[in-house]
Design an enzyme around this catalytic site. Structure first.
Site, mmCIF file in Angstrom:
data_model
loop_
_atom_site.group_PDB
_atom_site.id
_atom_site.type_symbol
_atom_site.label_atom_id
_atom_site.label_comp_id
_atom_site.label_asym_id
_atom_site.label_seq_id
_atom_site.Cartn_x
_atom_site.Cartn_y
_atom_site.Cartn_z
ATOM 1 C CG HIS A 1 16.220 -66.608 -33.550
ATOM 2 N ND1 HIS A 1 15.754 -65.641 -34.402
ATOM 3 C CD2 HIS A 1 15.252 -67.538 -33.447
ATOM 4 C CE1 HIS A 1 14.536 -65.977 -34.790
ATOM 5 N NE2 HIS A 1 14.208 -67.116 -34.236
ATOM 6 C CG ASP B 1 13.016 -74.733 -30.512
ATOM 7 O OD1 ASP B 1 11.820 -74.863 -30.236
ATOM 8 O OD2 ASP B 1 13.434 -74.413 -31.629
HETATM 9 N N1 CMC Z 1 26.145 -73.210 -31.878
HETATM 10 C C1 CMC Z 1 27.387 -72.817 -32.259
HETATM 11 N N2 CMC Z 1 27.637 -71.846 -33.153
HETATM 12 C C2 CMC Z 1 26.570 -71.237 -33.704
HETATM 13 C C3 CMC Z 1 25.254 -71.581 -33.365
HETATM 14 C C4 CMC Z 1 25.054 -72.591 -32.411
HETATM 15 N N3 CMC Z 1 23.829 -72.961 -32.042
HETATM 16 N N4 CMC Z 1 24.391 -70.809 -34.062
HETATM 17 C C5 CMC Z 1 25.154 -70.011 -34.837
HETATM 18 N N5 CMC Z 1 26.466 -70.269 -34.616
HETATM 19 C C6 CMC Z 1 27.609 -69.567 -35.217
HETATM 20 C C7 CMC Z 1 27.847 -70.038 -36.648
HETATM 21 O O1 CMC Z 1 28.779 -71.086 -36.702
HETATM 22 C C8 CMC Z 1 28.349 -68.779 -37.310
HETATM 23 O O2 CMC Z 1 29.704 -68.639 -36.990
HETATM 24 P P1 CMC Z 1 30.725 -67.923 -38.055
HETATM 25 O O3 CMC Z 1 30.201 -66.524 -38.229
HETATM 26 O O4 CMC Z 1 32.034 -67.986 -37.360
HETATM 27 O O5 CMC Z 1 30.648 -68.752 -39.287
HETATM 28 C C9 CMC Z 1 27.592 -67.648 -36.605
HETATM 29 O O6 CMC Z 1 27.247 -68.177 -35.309
HETATM 30 C C10 CMC Z 1 26.319 -67.206 -37.323
HETATM 31 O O7 CMC Z 1 25.555 -68.384 -37.597
HETATM 32 P P2 CMC Z 1 24.658 -68.565 -38.889
HETATM 33 O O8 CMC Z 1 24.408 -70.007 -39.101
HETATM 34 O O9 CMC Z 1 25.263 -67.772 -40.026
HETATM 35 O O10 CMC Z 1 23.352 -67.811 -38.421
HETATM 36 P P3 CMC Z 1 21.912 -67.997 -39.014
HETATM 37 O O11 CMC Z 1 21.175 -66.751 -38.682
HETATM 38 O O12 CMC Z 1 21.986 -68.395 -40.446
HETATM 39 O O13 CMC Z 1 21.337 -69.259 -38.206
HETATM 40 C C11 CMC Z 1 20.191 -70.599 -36.633
HETATM 41 C C12 CMC Z 1 20.405 -69.170 -37.172
HETATM 42 C C13 CMC Z 1 19.027 -70.580 -35.667
HETATM 43 C C14 CMC Z 1 19.867 -71.542 -37.781
HETATM 44 C C15 CMC Z 1 21.502 -71.058 -35.900
HETATM 45 O O14 CMC Z 1 21.775 -70.200 -34.825
HETATM 46 C C16 CMC Z 1 21.408 -72.509 -35.439
HETATM 47 O O15 CMC Z 1 21.693 -73.430 -36.210
HETATM 48 N N6 CMC Z 1 20.999 -72.744 -34.130
HETATM 49 C C17 CMC Z 1 20.804 -74.094 -33.645
HETATM 50 C C18 CMC Z 1 19.448 -74.607 -34.096
HETATM 51 C C19 CMC Z 1 18.290 -73.970 -33.331
HETATM 52 O O16 CMC Z 1 18.303 -73.874 -32.121
HETATM 53 N N7 CMC Z 1 17.245 -73.586 -34.068
HETATM 54 C C20 CMC Z 1 16.020 -73.032 -33.517
HETATM 55 C C21 CMC Z 1 15.808 -71.582 -33.871
HETATM 56 S S1 CMC Z 1 14.480 -70.834 -32.890
HETATM 57 C C22 CMC Z 1 13.064 -71.702 -33.305
HETATM 58 C C23 CMC Z 1 12.702 -71.660 -34.752
HETATM 59 O O17 CMC Z 1 12.902 -70.646 -35.430
HETATM 60 O O18 CMC Z 1 12.177 -72.650 -35.248
#
Ligand code: CMC
Length: 431
Positions: free
Chosen positions: A308, A366
């Site tokens: 998140h 989720d």
């Molecule tokens: N699985 C594997 N690696 C992950 C994941 C994951 N679910 N989420 C983040 N990472 C890694 C990512 O690869 C990155 O690694 P590095 O620093 O080595 O490049 C690091 O963690 C930070 O990720 P980010 O994408 O820069 O973080 P963000 O804050 O931009 O993204 C997120 C947050 C929710 C989009 C992401 O965690 C994600 O894609 N999660 C899966 C989708 C999900 O479950 N979404 C629902 C969120 S809660 C409900 C809502 O808000 O609607």
């Protein structure tokens, strides 16, 4: 807006610029850079808004490090345990817990607005039967501006109020009808003698051919899912609603924009993607393979329902949702659900893995919601529409707060331009 109590100094090209600092009631201090461009001629750069407060707000507070979520100061676990969705709607909209009279009046108002203009049935019928219900919701909610002209004047507080009530009241009808249309069953009209969650379940699952009894266990679980999704501060879809609204767009258009944004798999679409992923994993023995894929930089796969932007600790909604999944499956007599078993094993394996621990990736709301929704009988395509109907009150509360602020202005981010500079047009024969 609060008064600044201190300031920071930015030194740039030999000049010093004072930037006021505001101290919030909770959370980190905020640097005011609004005059920076006018004074220093520079922009700030923050794609994804990781360090930018886009507004001030009194609705929802999240402490991502501690895993805290408060609506108007009340913790989400207390609201999910002791309150119910419509009371939380009142709280979000008006800022305080209602008295018994106020709540009764509010519930009556919402109940009386649940029907859709009959002409809207033709909108549903215009879609292909295999349309995703989110596509139908974006279209139908946007189309509400063509049916409810008398509540589109955003400068009239009374019209704003009616639009708020209409959206909260009609969203379950719209979501349920999107579902009914997709399975070729007749639309079920709302009933005024039922509570919000029961009414929604009935509109989804009743058929004219036989009586439908709402299971109170499912109705309570449904209400809790609505409550857990009601608002979440300045997330992508809420910010979309605020940005759309900043131009003066009508409320139905703004909420349609929010629904469109919510649909993406990184946001509200994650609940559908998560259940699909759990089913693809199938059995706990395949978990290491998927964990390895999630860690592989060359593989776009991510563990859905994990991670998140704000929570760097347990998502408090996920904690309630996990308990709820156990309760609902237990009460429904579903024993040894393979998807729940896979989810629990996956959570355990990921939490024990240094990759997820180091990046502070925990299950989010989720991760378990899809398991409950599927046990209730919903297809995966309905998971995100249910999120959208639950979040409508959050979008509306934030929209209302923005419009109530006399200082609000159109949202207009700047950019770091890295394209070509001025060059002369080249005639086609010379390219
Ligand atoms: N699985 C594997 N690696 C992950 C994941 C994951 N679910 N989420 C983040 N990472 C890694 C990512 O690869 C990155 O690694 P590095 O620093 O080595 O490049 C690091 O963690 C930070 O990720 P980010 O994408 O820069 O973080 P963000 O804050 O931009 O993204 C997120 C947050 C929710 C989009 C992401 O965690 C994600 O894609 N999660 C899966 C989708 C999900 O479950 N979404 C629902 C969120 S809660 C409900 C809502 O808000 O609607």
């Amino acid at each position: 807006m609060t008064e600044s109590t201190k300031s920071a100094t930015l030194s740039l090209d030999g000049n010093d610029y004072d930037l006021p600092i505001y101290s919030p009631t909770a959370g980190p201090d905020v640097l005011d850079i609004r005059k920076l461009y006018a004074q220093a001629g520079v922009f700030t750069y923050d794609p994804g808004f990781t360090s930018t407060a886009s507004c001030d707000s009194t609705i929802t507070f999240i402490d991502g490090e501690k895993g805290v979520l408060l609506h108007r100061g009340y913790p989400i676990d207390q609201l999910a345990g002791k309150s119910h969705y419509l009371e939380v709607c009142f709280l979000l909209l008006y800022g305080y817990l209602p008295t018994a009279n106020e709540l009764e009046k509010f519930e009556t108002t919402i109940t009386r607005h649940t029907m859709l203009h009959e002409q809207m049935t033709y909108f549903f019928r215009g879609f292909r039967r295999d349309a995703h219900p989110m596509a139908i919701m974006v279209g139908v909610v946007g189309a509400m501006s063509a049916f409810y002209h008398d509540s589109t004047d955003i400068n009239d507080p009374h019209q704003r109020e009616i639009a708020s009530h209409r959206l909260i009241a009609k969203m379950p009808t719209i979501a349920a009808w999107a579902y009914k249309f997709s399975i070729g069953q007749p639309f079920v009209y709302p009933r005024n003698d039922m509570d919000y969650a029961s009414n929604f379940l009935r509109m989804c699952f009743a058929v004219p051919a036989e009586e439908y009894q709402v299971n109170p266990i499912l109705s309570r679980a449904m209400d809790r899912i609505f409550t857990l999704h009601a608002d979440h501060e300045q997330n992508a879809s809420t910010s979309t609603v605020r940005l759309a609204s900043s131009s003066g767009a009508n409320p139905f258009a703004c909420i349609a924009a929010g629904i469109a944004c919510l649909w993406g798999p990184a946001h509200g679409g994650a609940n559908q993607a998560c259940l699909e992923m759990l089913k693809e994993i199938g059995t706990p023995d395949r978990i290491p393979e998927f964990i390895a894929r999630a860690k592989d930089k060359n593989d776009p796969f991510r563990l859905m329902g994990f991670g998140h932007r704000v929570y760097k600790n347990f998502d408090p909604r996920a904690t309630v949702m996990k308990q709820s999944a156990d309760e609902v499956l237990d009460l429904l007599g579903v024993e040894n659900n393979p998807v729940l078993a896979t989810a629990k094993a996956l959570e355990e394996a990921a939490l024990a893995d240094p990759y997820f621990a180091d990046k502070k990736l925990f299950p989010n709301v989720d991760f378990y919601s899809g398991i409950i929704l599927e046990a209730m009988g919903f297809p995966t395509s309905m998971f995100t529409p249910i999120f959208a109907l639950s979040r409508t009150v959050g979008w509306i509360s934030q929209w209302k707060e923005q419009l109530d602020d006399p200082a609000h202005k159109i949202g207009r981010p700047r950019q770091l331009y890295l394209g070509e500079t001025l060059r002369d047009y080249v005639d086609i024969e010379n390219r």
